[in-house]
Design an enzyme around this catalytic site. Structure first.
Site, PDB file in Angstrom:
ATOM      1  N   TYR A   5       0.842  -1.206   0.000  1.00 18.73           N
ATOM      2  CA  TYR A   5       0.000   0.000   0.000  1.00 18.73           C
ATOM      3  C   TYR A   5       0.873   1.251   0.000  1.00 18.73           C
ATOM      4  CZ  TYR A   5      -3.792   3.162   1.509  1.00 18.73           C
ATOM      5  OH  TYR A   5      -4.704   4.186   1.612  1.00 18.73           O
TER       6      TYR A   5
ATOM      7  N   LYS B 249       1.361   3.565  -3.271  1.00 20.35           N
ATOM      8  CA  LYS B 249       0.869   4.956  -3.290  1.00 20.35           C
ATOM      9  C   LYS B 249       2.020   5.929  -3.566  1.00 20.35           C
ATOM     10  CE  LYS B 249      -3.596   4.727  -2.193  1.00 20.35           C
ATOM     11  NZ  LYS B 249      -4.673   5.387  -2.921  1.00 20.35           N
TER      12      LYS B 249
ATOM     13  N   VAL C   3     -12.126   3.043  13.446  1.00 15.84           N
ATOM     14  CA  VAL C   3     -13.399   3.664  13.840  1.00 15.84           C
ATOM     15  C   VAL C   3     -14.552   2.679  13.634  1.00 15.84           C
ATOM     16  CG1 VAL C   3     -15.016   5.539  13.370  1.00 15.84           C
ATOM     17  CG2 VAL C   3     -12.565   6.014  13.446  1.00 15.84           C
TER      18      VAL C   3
ATOM     19  N   ARG D 288      -3.699   8.844  16.152  1.00 14.39           N
ATOM     20  CA  ARG D 288      -4.203   9.138  14.811  1.00 14.39           C
ATOM     21  C   ARG D 288      -5.036  10.410  14.919  1.00 14.39           C
ATOM     22  NH1 ARG D 288      -1.184   5.468  14.113  1.00 14.39           N
ATOM     23  NH2 ARG D 288      -1.377   3.669  12.732  1.00 14.39           N
TER      24      ARG D 288
ATOM     25  N   ASP E  77       3.097  -0.732  12.481  1.00 17.51           N
ATOM     26  CA  ASP E  77       1.980   0.185  12.767  1.00 17.51           C
ATOM     27  C   ASP E  77       2.566   1.547  13.172  1.00 17.51           C
ATOM     28  OD1 ASP E  77      -1.175  -0.468  13.557  1.00 17.51           O
ATOM     29  OD2 ASP E  77      -0.353   1.270  14.607  1.00 17.51           O
ATOM     30  N   PRO E  78       2.264   2.630  12.429  1.00 11.23           N
ATOM     31  CA  PRO E  78       2.845   3.935  12.787  1.00 11.23           C
ATOM     32  C   PRO E  78       2.461   4.359  14.209  1.00 11.23           C
ATOM     33  CG  PRO E  78       1.929   4.006  10.578  1.00 11.23           C
ATOM     34  CD  PRO E  78       1.489   2.701  11.174  1.00 11.23           C
TER      35      PRO E  78
END
Ligand code: NAD
Ligand code: UDP
Ligand code: UDP
Length: 319
Positions: free
Chosen positions: A151, A155, A194, A217, A279-280
């Site tokens: 991804y 991108k 979410v 986030r 995972d950031p």
């Protein structure tokens, strides 16, 4: 709004049956334009565009953007690409193809038509950033061989292609770096935070917090995001981006879990799960450029955007 034929544009929205694409389509139809929606329905659904089935200015084409596409349009919004980690990691080779071959085909189409084209890029181009908040001139810290790379690097390569078509062929391009966005029409099984938390809270299941929940986030409501994307497309030709679009208010994932539990009135407990690889740890957009160039900033506070989102999922769960 009805427009005279001469001022009406025919606009291609790829990924138009997805979460963001369907909201963008609604907005452009409201402005009186004609929409060609292209989607292979990998993560998008016909339900998202069901209300447009008999709309005179709407047309749906089931098509995979990794294959050439020949249509006649005035503008292109290129959104086709799975956006949730579980979906883009399901078939990572196809994810890279969608970003890269998809971009080449849509750029080739824009080149033949001499039309403007906008790319839905992502904050993931910054990877796990060591600069905070992230500004557009930060080049990012991305693992090129990890499970998120299909991804992130896809991108990034799409952005490269956009700027090379711009430099080499004089194409009018717009690149939006979209930060985490939420709202009605996210898929209930989408896997993003979410939608996961709301569905879990409404069902009374435990809320799955990955890691210790201290990662951050910044969450943008879909209507604000769509407004930013349309402003970018309508900006003068010398505004190419990349431009960050997102809400600069930052939350920890644990805060988000507690907020959603409270707003849903759920007694669901938080359950700790392993943190996914790469995972950031933190993410927040610097939106100075969007404010200056587009006169844009989000208007919706997290609580105000979560309420209609919760209502949407409540209706979906009730069937
Ligand atoms: P989504 O998964 O709901 O929408 C993506 C759409 O693209 C789906 O309808 C899917 O079926 C379609 N698609 C996937 N591969 C395709 C292909 N090969 N050919 C044709 N259609 C294809 O996700 P979304 O949140 O609406 O994301 C839309 C775009 O915005 C994506 O490009 C995503 O990378 C970008 N983006 C979204 C967010 C966010 O928080 N929602 C953040 C950053 C970037
Ligand atoms: N393409 C497309 N629709 C068009 C024009 C081009 O899908 O209307 C595709 C085409 O298949 C090609 C790609 O876009 O592979 C890139 O086009 P470009 O003209 O840049 O490159 P070339 O055709 O010279 O390889
Ligand atoms: N996350 C979580 N529980 C979930 C889904 C996600 O704690 O059920 C975390 C995830 O590890 C990440 C953050 O929420 O730190 C945002 O994840 P998402 O997949 O929504 O987006 P991205 O990581 O691409 O920003």
């Amino acid at each position: 709004m009805t427009r005279l034929y001469e001022s009406r544009k025919r606009i291609l929205v790829t990924g138009g049956a997805g979460f963001l694409g369907s909201h963008l389509t609604d907005r452009l139809l409201t402005e009186g334009h004609e929409i060609v929606c292209v989607d292979n329905l990998f993560t998008g659904t016909k339900r998202n565009i069901e209300h447009l089935r008999n709309h005179q200015r709407f047309e749906f084409l089931r098509h995979d953007v990794t294959f050439p596409l020949f249509v006649e349009v005035d503008e292109i919004y290129n959104l086709a690409c799975p956006a949730s980690p579980i979906h883009y990691q399901h078939d990572p080779v196809q994810t890279t193809k969608t970003s890269v071959h998809g971009a080449i085909n849509m750029l080739g189409l824009a080149k033949r038509l001499r039309c403007k084209i906008l790319q839905a890029s992502t904050s993931e181009v910054y990877g796990d950033p060591e600069v905070h908040p992230q500004r557009e001139d930060y080049w990012g810290r991305v693992n090129p061989i990890g499970i998120r790379s299909c991804y992130d690097e896809g991108k990034r390569c799409a952005e490269t292609l956009f700027f090379d078509y711009h430099r080499q062929h004089g194409l009018k391009i717009k690149v939006a770096r979209i930060f985490n966005t939420y709202g009605p029409r996210m898929h209930p099984a989408d896997g993003r935070v979410v939608s996961n938390f709301i569905v879990q809270a409404l069902k009374g299941d435990s809320i799955t917090v990955y890691g210790d929940g201290s990662q951050t986030r910044s969450f943008c409501y879909v209507d604000d995001l769509v407004d930013g994307v349309v402003r970018l497309m309508d900006s003068p030709d010398d505004v190419t981006g990349p431009v960050n679009l997102g809400n600069p208010v930052e939350f920890t994932i644990a805060d988000l879990a507690n907020k959603i539990a409270k707003l849903t009135g759920s007694a669901a407990a938080l359950r700790s799960m392993p943190l996914p690889i790469d995972d950031p740890k933190q993410r927040r957009p610097d939106i100075g450029l969007a404010q200056k160039m587009l006169g844009w900033q989000p208007k919706t506070m997290l609580d105000d955007g979560l309420l209609p989102t919760i209502k949407y999922f409540r209706d979906v769960i009730r069937g």
